[in-house]
Design an enzyme around this catalytic site. Structure first.
Site, short mmCIF file in Angstrom:
data_model
loop_
_atom_site.label_atom_id
_atom_site.label_comp_id
_atom_site.label_asym_id
_atom_site.label_seq_id
_atom_site.Cartn_x
_atom_site.Cartn_y
_atom_site.Cartn_z
N CYS A 169 1.05 -1.24 -0.09
CA CYS A 169 0.11 0.15 -0.07
C CYS A 169 0.93 1.03 -0.08
O CYS A 169 1.39 1.92 -0.85
CB CYS A 169 -1.11 0.14 1.22
N HIS A 174 -3.38 -5.12 -0.39
CA HIS A 174 -3.31 -5.07 0.71
C HIS A 174 -3.57 -6.87 1.22
O HIS A 174 -4.18 -7.99 1.25
CB HIS A 174 -4.50 -5.61 1.84
N GLU A 228 -2.03 -9.87 2.79
CA GLU A 228 -2.78 -9.88 4.26
C GLU A 228 -4.12 -9.37 4.20
O GLU A 228 -4.34 -10.05 5.07
CB GLU A 228 -1.74 -8.91 5.27
#
Length: 159
Positions: free
Chosen positions: A29, A131, A133
Site C-alpha cells: 500500500c 493488501h 495480508e
C-alpha cells in the site's frame, strides 16, 4: 507523513540500499507508493524515487477511498502471482495510485475509475497497492511466493 518518518528515523538509506541492492523487498500500500518519485497527496515531498512515475488521486467519478475486493490483471511472467491465476481477487483500501509507471516493472494492473499499476516487480523488489495480508488465501499464497523468493535469494547469497 510516512516519508517524513522514514527520513527522521535515519532508515531512508537502508530502504534505498535494499530496494536498489537486490535484497528482497516487499512494499504494501503506502509502502509501494513511497517507492515512486512523489505523490499528489503530499506535493513537494520527494518519494524514494526507486520507480519512475508519481502517485495520483483516483478519479472523483468513483467512490473514494476504494475499499473492497477487485480483480488484478496479472502480467504473464510475474513470479509474484505464480500459481494465482490470471485475474485473482485482492483487497484494496486506497485513494491514490501510481501513474506513469513503466510497463516493464508492472506485475499487475487494476481498474477502478482508471487503469493503474497495482503491483510492481523488479527482480527481488515487489510492491502492491492492495493488501495481501487482508486478501484471504490468495494473499497468503502471494506472501508465500515472496517467502520462497527470499529463500532462493538467501541460498544464492555469498557466504
Amino acid at each position: 507523513s510516512c516519508m517524513g518518518a522514514l527520513r527522521r528515523s535515519g532508515l531512508e538509506g537502508v530502504a534505498l540500499d535494499a530496494a536498489f541492492g537486490g535484497r528482497p523487498f516487499l512494499g504494501v500500500c503506502v509502502g509501494m507508493q513511497m517507492l515512486f518519485a512523489g505523490s499528489e497527496e503530499s506535493p513537494g515531498v520527494a518519494g524514494l524515487g526507486v520507480v519512475p512515475g508519481t502517485i495520483t488521486r483516483l478519479p472523483s467519478s468513483v467512490k473514494l477511498p476504494q475499499i473492497g475486493w477487485n480483480t488484478v490483471d496479472v502480467a504473464p511472467t510475474s513470479a509474484m502471482f505464480a500459481g494465482l491465476g490470471a485475474n485473482p481477487w485482492l483487497y484494496f483500501v486506497h485513494t491514490y495510485a501510481p501513474s506513469g509507471c513503466p510497463d516493464d516493472v508492472v506485475a499487475g494492473w487494476c481498474e477502478y475509475g482508471t487503469r493503474f499499476a497495482c503491483a510492481i516487480e523488479r527482480d527481488r523488489l515487489w510492491a502492491t497497492q492492495f493488501h495481501p495480508e487482508k486478501s484471504s488465501r490468495v494473499g497468503l499464497a502471494l506472501l508465500d511466493n515472496f517467502v520462497q523468493m527470499c529463500a532462493t535469494a538467501s541460498a544464492s547469497a555469498p557466504a
